[in-house]
Design a protein around this motif. Sequence first.
Motif, short mmCIF file in Angstrom:
data_model
loop_
_atom_site.label_atom_id
_atom_site.label_comp_id
_atom_site.label_asym_id
_atom_site.label_seq_id
_atom_site.Cartn_x
_atom_site.Cartn_y
_atom_site.Cartn_z
N PRO A 1 10.54 -8.51 -5.48
CA PRO A 1 10.19 -7.24 -6.11
C PRO A 1 8.93 -6.66 -5.46
N LEU A 2 8.84 -5.34 -5.43
CA LEU A 2 7.69 -4.66 -4.83
C LEU A 2 6.96 -3.85 -5.89
N PHE A 3 5.65 -3.70 -5.73
CA PHE A 3 4.82 -2.84 -6.57
C PHE A 3 3.98 -1.97 -5.65
N THR A 4 3.66 -0.77 -6.09
CA THR A 4 2.70 0.09 -5.41
C THR A 4 2.04 0.98 -6.45
N ILE B 1 2.02 3.57 -11.30
CA ILE B 1 2.41 2.29 -10.72
C ILE B 1 3.92 2.26 -10.67
N TRP B 2 4.45 2.03 -9.49
CA TRP B 2 5.89 2.00 -9.26
C TRP B 2 6.33 0.58 -8.96
N GLU C 1 0.85 -1.19 0.00
CA GLU C 1 0.00 0.00 0.00
C GLU C 1 0.89 1.24 0.00
N PRO C 2 0.53 2.28 -0.78
CA PRO C 2 1.41 3.45 -0.89
C PRO C 2 1.67 4.15 0.44
N GLY C 3 0.74 4.07 1.39
CA GLY C 3 0.95 4.68 2.70
C GLY C 3 2.02 3.99 3.53
#
Length: 165
Positions: free
Chosen positions: A152-155, A120-121, A84-86
């Motif tokens: 790997p991570l996505f947000t 999307i990062w 989550e971006p937060g």
Amino acid sequence: MRIAIWMLAAVLSAPLARAGGLQPEISRPPGSTAPQPIGQVHTLRNIPEACVRLEGLFTGDAAAPYKLEVIPRDPCAQRAVYVEPGRVHPSPSVAGHWLLNDRIAVPRADGPACTVTVEIWRKPGDTVPPSLDAQGRSRLYLDKPQHPVAAPLFTAMLLKPEGCG
């Protein structure tokens, strides 16, 4: 002729200025996303590596004109983690080793001036294979501890909607 070149340069540089000059890994032509009506849930993007789907909804509320939800997909062989971006501190940036993976702009059907943008990062993980053993093979031994591997991570970040006031 000079005016045409200047106008073309202005049109092409406008998205770069908004994103600080970053180009996403996935290139989408302008206008490639269909306008969406208020109250209709639509899929923005699937992220199969993280087993999630991003869904959006124009709410019609001036205070919060767009809602972004992350829907898990089951069953799925997860190869990345959605965060989550937060929970990403500091915010995703090139300085933090994040890559801008995708930028999706969605216009509202009844008012095309109202556009929301979702970025999307992606943060690449530590996917280095184990070193070669005595037989020249890269192997994982379940009875021997291995060094931890960072997935790997996505947000996804919802940018401030434009023209929805």
